[in-house]
Structure formats: C-alpha cells, structure tokens
Design a protein around this motif. Structure first.
Motif, PDB file in Angstrom:
ATOM      1  N   VAL A  72       0.846  -1.201   0.000  1.00 38.91           N
ATOM      2  CA  VAL A  72       0.000   0.000   0.000  1.00 38.91           C
ATOM      3  C   VAL A  72       0.877   1.246   0.000  1.00 38.91           C
ATOM      4  O   VAL A  72       1.861   1.335   0.748  1.00 38.91           O
ATOM      5  CB  VAL A  72      -0.920   0.020   1.240  1.00 38.91           C
ATOM      6  CG1 VAL A  72      -1.763   1.295   1.244  1.00 38.91           C
ATOM      7  CG2 VAL A  72      -1.807  -1.208   1.270  1.00 38.91           C
ATOM      8  N   SER A  73       0.505   2.202  -0.828  1.00 44.29           N
ATOM      9  CA  SER A  73       1.190   3.502  -0.819  1.00 44.29           C
ATOM     10  C   SER A  73       0.157   4.601  -0.929  1.00 44.29           C
ATOM     11  O   SER A  73      -0.931   4.409  -1.475  1.00 44.29           O
ATOM     12  CB  SER A  73       2.182   3.596  -1.986  1.00 44.29           C
ATOM     13  OG  SER A  73       1.517   3.501  -3.231  1.00 44.29           O
ATOM     14  N   GLN A  74       0.497   5.775  -0.383  1.00 39.79           N
ATOM     15  CA  GLN A  74      -0.402   6.920  -0.419  1.00 39.79           C
ATOM     16  C   GLN A  74       0.273   8.073  -1.147  1.00 39.79           C
ATOM     17  O   GLN A  74       1.485   8.292  -1.017  1.00 39.79           O
ATOM     18  CB  GLN A  74      -0.780   7.368   0.995  1.00 39.79           C
ATOM     19  CG  GLN A  74      -1.522   6.333   1.805  1.00 39.79           C
ATOM     20  CD  GLN A  74      -1.929   6.857   3.174  1.00 39.79           C
ATOM     21  OE1 GLN A  74      -2.239   8.035   3.348  1.00 39.79           O
ATOM     22  NE2 GLN A  74      -1.946   5.966   4.159  1.00 39.79           N
ATOM     23  N   SER A  75      -0.516   8.828  -1.889  1.00 39.50           N
ATOM     24  CA  SER A  75      -0.030  10.009  -2.589  1.00 39.50           C
ATOM     25  C   SER A  75      -0.361  11.245  -1.771  1.00 39.50           C
ATOM     26  O   SER A  75      -1.524  11.461  -1.413  1.00 39.50           O
ATOM     27  CB  SER A  75      -0.676  10.106  -3.968  1.00 39.50           C
ATOM     28  OG  SER A  75      -0.491  11.402  -4.519  1.00 39.50           O
ATOM     29  N   ASP A  76       0.627  12.035  -1.455  1.00 42.88           N
ATOM     30  CA  ASP A  76       0.407  13.234  -0.636  1.00 42.88           C
ATOM     31  C   ASP A  76      -0.600  14.173  -1.288  1.00 42.88           C
ATOM     32  O   ASP A  76      -1.472  14.737  -0.607  1.00 42.88           O
ATOM     33  CB  ASP A  76       1.731  13.976  -0.410  1.00 42.88           C
ATOM     34  CG  ASP A  76       2.672  13.216   0.510  1.00 42.88           C
ATOM     35  OD1 ASP A  76       2.184  12.327   1.243  1.00 42.88           O
ATOM     36  OD2 ASP A  76       3.882  13.507   0.485  1.00 42.88           O
ATOM     37  N   PHE A  77      -0.501  14.341  -2.617  1.00 41.37           N
ATOM     38  CA  PHE A  77      -1.421  15.261  -3.282  1.00 41.37           C
ATOM     39  C   PHE A  77      -2.846  14.733  -3.228  1.00 41.37           C
ATOM     40  O   PHE A  77      -3.773  15.440  -2.840  1.00 41.37           O
ATOM     41  CB  PHE A  77      -0.994  15.492  -4.728  1.00 41.37           C
ATOM     42  CG  PHE A  77      -1.954  16.359  -5.491  1.00 41.37           C
ATOM     43  CD1 PHE A  77      -2.003  17.734  -5.266  1.00 41.37           C
ATOM     44  CD2 PHE A  77      -2.838  15.807  -6.415  1.00 41.37           C
ATOM     45  CE1 PHE A  77      -2.894  18.537  -5.952  1.00 41.37           C
ATOM     46  CE2 PHE A  77      -3.734  16.606  -7.107  1.00 41.37           C
ATOM     47  CZ  PHE A  77      -3.763  17.967  -6.868  1.00 41.37           C
ATOM     48  N   GLY A  78      -3.039  13.495  -3.633  1.00 40.84           N
ATOM     49  CA  GLY A  78      -4.385  12.938  -3.644  1.00 40.84           C
ATOM     50  C   GLY A  78      -5.008  12.868  -2.270  1.00 40.84           C
ATOM     51  O   GLY A  78      -6.217  13.088  -2.106  1.00 40.84           O
ATOM     52  N   MET A  79      -4.182  12.610  -1.247  1.00 39.45           N
ATOM     53  CA  MET A  79      -4.706  12.472   0.114  1.00 39.45           C
ATOM     54  C   MET A  79      -5.136  13.810   0.703  1.00 39.45           C
ATOM     55  O   MET A  79      -5.832  13.838   1.718  1.00 39.45           O
ATOM     56  CB  MET A  79      -3.661  11.817   1.020  1.00 39.45           C
ATOM     57  CG  MET A  79      -3.477  10.325   0.773  1.00 39.45           C
ATOM     58  SD  MET A  79      -5.009   9.395   0.989  1.00 39.45           S
ATOM     59  CE  MET A  79      -5.333   9.720   2.716  1.00 39.45           C
ATOM     60  N   LYS A  80      -4.767  14.919   0.076  1.00 39.59           N
ATOM     61  CA  LYS A  80      -5.221  16.223   0.559  1.00 39.59           C
ATOM     62  C   LYS A  80      -6.743  16.338   0.503  1.00 39.59           C
ATOM     63  O   LYS A  80      -7.343  17.125   1.240  1.00 39.59           O
ATOM     64  CB  LYS A  80      -4.614  17.344  -0.284  1.00 39.59           C
ATOM     65  CG  LYS A  80      -3.135  17.566  -0.080  1.00 39.59           C
ATOM     66  CD  LYS A  80      -2.641  18.697  -0.972  1.00 39.59           C
ATOM     67  CE  LYS A  80      -1.150  18.934  -0.792  1.00 39.59           C
ATOM     68  NZ  LYS A  80      -0.654  20.035  -1.672  1.00 39.59           N
ATOM     69  N   PHE A  81      -7.369  15.559  -0.374  1.00 37.74           N
ATOM     70  CA  PHE A  81      -8.793  15.692  -0.615  1.00 37.74           C
ATOM     71  C   PHE A  81      -9.611  14.595   0.058  1.00 37.74           C
ATOM     72  O   PHE A  81     -10.768  14.375  -0.287  1.00 37.74           O
ATOM     73  CB  PHE A  81      -9.045  15.688  -2.117  1.00 37.74           C
ATOM     74  CG  PHE A  81      -8.143  16.620  -2.861  1.00 37.74           C
ATOM     75  CD1 PHE A  81      -8.173  17.986  -2.624  1.00 37.74           C
ATOM     76  CD2 PHE A  81      -7.222  16.136  -3.775  1.00 37.74           C
ATOM     77  CE1 PHE A  81      -7.332  18.855  -3.289  1.00 37.74           C
ATOM     78  CE2 PHE A  81      -6.367  16.993  -4.447  1.00 37.74           C
ATOM     79  CZ  PHE A  81      -6.413  18.360  -4.212  1.00 37.74           C
ATOM     80  N   VAL A  82      -8.998  13.923   1.003  1.00 38.42           N
ATOM     81  CA  VAL A  82      -9.680  12.852   1.751  1.00 38.42           C
ATOM     82  C   VAL A  82      -9.744  13.248   3.214  1.00 38.42           C
ATOM     83  O   VAL A  82      -8.730  13.590   3.811  1.00 38.42           O
ATOM     84  CB  VAL A  82      -8.952  11.506   1.609  1.00 38.42           C
ATOM     85  CG1 VAL A  82      -9.665  10.430   2.432  1.00 38.42           C
ATOM     86  CG2 VAL A  82      -8.866  11.094   0.154  1.00 38.42           C
ATOM     87  N   GLY A  83     -10.944  13.178   3.823  1.00 36.83           N
ATOM     88  CA  GLY A  83     -11.081  13.438   5.248  1.00 36.83           C
ATOM     89  C   GLY A  83     -11.359  14.879   5.567  1.00 36.83           C
ATOM     90  O   GLY A  83     -11.224  15.773   4.756  1.00 36.83           O
TER      91      GLY A  83
END
Length: 519
Positions: A508-519
C-alpha cells in the motif's frame, strides 16, 4: 472524566438495572480489533445522513491517485467513499461512548487526537490522530474488499439477486433524497462526500461493497463445527455462555442534593455522602438479616424507601463486582451477600447457574408498513386515521399471504414475494432472520410467534407489530441457544482470520497530493 470514574463506568452498573445491560463498554474494549478494522459494518445510505465532515477545495483533481493497493490505483473520491463508510460506521457502533472517547463529530478529524479512554479501547497510542486511525481502517477495508472480490472471482462465486436489488434501491433512494433536498445528485454527493465525488464513483464503490458483503456472508454461512468443537470451545470459556438466576435488592447510597434560598442546587458534602452510604449499608444488612430469618427478599425490601427489589432469571457474565460474584465457580444455590457497587449496596441471593437449552429458530418475513397519514398527532381524528392505515397494511399482508398460498407455496416462492413486496432491510436476503431466541431484541408479537413451541416448518401467518404487518414463514428450529452462541463465536473468529489473510502483506502507498482531498 477521572480515571477512577471511568473505571467504575466499565466495571459496575448503575443502581437498579440488570448487570447484563452494562457490559457494553467493557465488551467494546475487549472485542477483537479485527472486527472493528476489517468488517464492512455498513453501506453508505445517504438517505440517513444528517451530518458529516464536509471539505471543499478550489483545486480538485478527480483523477489524482490517493492510494495504491497491490498496484490498483484509487482516486480521492474512491478513497473518500470508504473513509466516510468507516467513519460513520464507527459513530454508529460506538454511539453510546462517543463523549467518553473525546471525539468531536462536528469538527475535522485531522485536528483531533485520541484520548486515554479511546486509546485503551481501540488499542492505539494516546495522542495519535483520529484521522490517521480512520485512514488506517479505510485502507484495510479497501484492501479487504479488493482481495475478497478477487477471491470470489477466482472461485466463480455467483452473487445473489439481492445484491442487484439492494444496489438499485440504494441508488434510487439517493436520487429521491437529492430531489427532496432541492438539489441534484451530483451536488448532494459533493456536499456530503466532498467535491471529488460523482454518482459514477459512488455507484461503482457501492456495488463493490455489496458484492463483498454477499461473498463474506456466504463464506461465513458455509463454516460448520462438530459437536466436539462446540463443546471444547464452551469448556474453554464457560462463563461467556452460562446464565445465572438471582434475586437482588439495590439500596441507594447516594446522598441527595439540596436547594439554597435562591433555588440553586447544592451538592452534598463529603460528610453527607459518607453518611448516606453508611446508612445504605446498614439498610442492606437489615434486609439480608430479615431474608435469612425467613422473610422473602421482596417483602424485606418493601419497608425501605431507598431499596428496590429485582428478580433476574437470565443474567450474563461481565467483569465487575456483580458478574464476578454470580459466576464464581464456588457459588452455590442459596448463597447470599451484600455487595458494594459504586455508591450503592446490593443484597444478593443466588439461585442457579445454567445453560440456556431452548432452541433457536429461523423465520422469513415480509414487512408491510402502514402508509403515512395526513394528520398530525395533535389533530382530531389522528388516532382513527392511524388505525385505518394499520388495518389497510394488515389487509395487504393478508393478500400477499393469499397470493403465496395460491402459487407454489414453497420457501423459494416466499422469497420471491419478499424481494417484491417487503419494506424491510432483510428483503435483500430473502427476509431471513436466524438464531431467534428468548434473548432476541425483536418486538414481542414477532418473537412470540416465532418461538411458539407448536410451530412447524412451512407455517405461515400475519403478525402485527409496531412496525406494521408481517407475513411470517417459519423456516425451522436450530441449535440450542448456548450452542448457537458458541458457533457464532467460532464463526466470528474464523471470519476474522480470513479477513486478516485478505489484508496481510498488501503493498500500500499513499499520494500526498491525492490524500489532501480525503477526510
């Protein structure tokens, strides 16, 4: 909340209530965390949304990758679907404890940290981020669903028709709710799940979730256990499955507050509190002495204003003063004691510890709900209108039953009518309610019909309840209550092990940019 007060809340009941109803917080802490982390507890039905975390951004990329699991990429919108599912399911399952957990449901989770109570219950570090906790569970849920669906495909699993029916109903409910709110589906989704959400993404992830649930249910249902396995599991933890019969009197030791000349409440002093508790102990001792002299416990308690009598035939074990006294292996019929529980004293008389041998049963049902009336409860004629609507629902239920009898009159044909006519959530699983027992939290009329000792497979009837009219179909008798409880535990443990296997080792990996729009 002080640590000592929190400990009391976990361990012992408030005055006068059956101790078995006070296991929730301890059970919530003791539950296997895999249940919390990996199970799909609920699907996002937006009809029921009254509040949520709403974020907005002027720089949104719907195609931006937020999470990658074993090479499969998920956008922020797709991750948000599961994030909100995990969050709202957590709120629903822990509604009684939210205030103790220190979770502010009106604020972003990104700025909130886990308090000591939540850390102890959830097995996480105190001071860690609530957002990180929900995100960890989100990724595990997504991994579980992704790999579960791959397994289902590899096995050629055929999804039951109820999956498509539930999907269609949910998407229609979404559209109806959006219209009722005076907006479009697109705007409604964006308002509730963030501005990256689309109807396509919502529908896609909803269907995947429903398919996984169907496969997981089938996996669980196929698990079977021998009598020896059931007995061994019981022997390893008998207190969990045993019941206790006892009488008790609760003598309140709480000091009463007073009111000053201005009408303000004045809390009791330490001396008044100590005196009230001492007086309660003296009363409890007198009640026990009267009982031992031959007076019934109920009569012995009747002469004291602060004493209340109870008679409980099906107490369950919990880790507290009462639970440990009742389920002490040395306990004998006729044992008595005065037990200190927080500010009160319990005069306890033990009768029996036993296994509930009555059988569980399974039924199918079709719920016909009364239509909405035109009058409010304070209007003249309201009661008459409600009675008419209930009568109409009953008549419709009778017509459905007659339709079934005029056809093949089989269980399969009943299931077809469930899918077509029922207004209950069980319509997606053929109206099936299994493992009904004396403990089941069903309305009395429904439970009484199901548990009637004369009931035979294939029996049908129409039963009225506070929810409407039920067309009943008796499926059959199952295991004794205690055995059913053991099987459920074994099954839960095995499903946990299976879901763990779906998640373990995932890349599993997370993208810092994409994760800005979650939560």
């Amino acid at each position: 909340m002080s640590a000592s007060r929190e400990k009391k809340l976990r361990q012992d009941p408030t005055p006068g209530a059956d101790p078995k109803t006070f296991k929730e917080l301890e059970q919530a802490k003791a539950e296997k965390r895999s249940n919390l982390l990996y199970s799909v507890i609920g699907v996002l039905f937006l009809v029921a949304v009254v509040a949520c975390l709403i974020w907005k951004s002027n720089i949104i990329s719907r195609s931006a990758t937020a999470v990658t699991i074993d090479g499969e990429k998920y956008t922020a919108a797709e991750v948000s679907f599961y994030y909100q599912n995990v969050y709202r399911s957590f709120l629903q399952n822990n509604s009684y404890f939210i205030s103790y957990l220190g979770l502010d449901t009106g604020s972003s989770l990104k700025g909130q940290t886990v308090n000591a109570t939540a850390a102890s219950m959830l097995g996480v570090e105190e001071g860690s981020s609530w957002h990180d906790y929900m995100m960890d569970n989100t990724i595990k849920q997504m991994t579980m669903i992704q790999n579960g669906l791959k397994e289902a495909e590899a096995k050629g699993f055929q999804y039951p028709a109820g999956v498509k029916t539930q999907y269609d109903d949910t998407m229609q409910a979404l559209k109806d709710t959006a219209v009722g709110s005076g907006t479009t589906v697109k705007k409604y989704l964006q308002q509730n799940l963030g501005s990256t959400m689309t109807e396509k993404v919502y529908g896609q992830e909803l269907l995947r979730t429903l398919q996984y649930q169907a496969y997981a249910n089938a996996y669980s249902d196929e698990l079977t256990y021998s009598d020896q396995e059931i007995q061994d599991a019981y022997n390893a933890d008998p207190k969990t499955y045993d019941r206790a019969s006892w009488e008790y009197v609760v003598v309140s030791g709480a000091a009463e507050s007073t009111t000053d000349a201005d009408g303000n409440t004045v809390q009791p002093t330490d001396e008044e509190t100590a005196a009230a508790k001492e007086a309660a102990k003296e009363t409890a001792d007198k009640i026990l002495a009267a009982y031992k002299s031959g007076t019934s416990l109920e009569s012995a308690a009747g002469g004291y204003e602060k004493a209340t009598y109870y008679d409980t035939r099906d107490a369950s074990y919990y880790d507290g003063v009462i639970g440990n006294w009742l389920f002490d292996d040395a306990r004998q019929s006729g044992d008595t004691d005065v037990l200190e529980v927080n500010d009160d004293y319990y005069v306890a008389v033990f009768h029996d510890r036993y296994l509930e041998e009555s059988n569980t049963v399974s039924v199918r049902h079709i719920l016909v709900m009364p239509e909405a009336g035109t009058k409010t409860s304070d209007e003249e004629g309201y009661d008459e209108e409600q009675e008419q609507l209930k009568a109409a629902a009953h008549t419709k239920a009778e017509e459905i039953l007659a339709e079934w009898k005029a056809g093949d009159a089989t269980e399969d044909s009943f299931i077809d009518l469930v899918t077509k006519d029922s207004e209950d959530g069980t319509k997606y699983t053929g109206g099936l309610i299994s493992d009904i027992s004396v403990d089941s939290s069903l309305v009395d009329s429904f439970k009484d019909w199901a548990l009637d000792s004369s009931r035979k497979p294939g029996d049908t009837d129409v039963v009225d309840s506070t929810y409407g009219s039920h067309v009943m179909y008796f499926v059959g008798t199952g295991l004794p209550v205690w055995k059913a409880a053991v099987v459920n535990t074994l099954r839960s443990d095995d499903v946990d092990e299976w879901t763990n296997s779906l998640v373990e080792g995932a890349d599993v990996s997370q993208s810092d940019f994409g994760m800005k729009f979650v939560g």
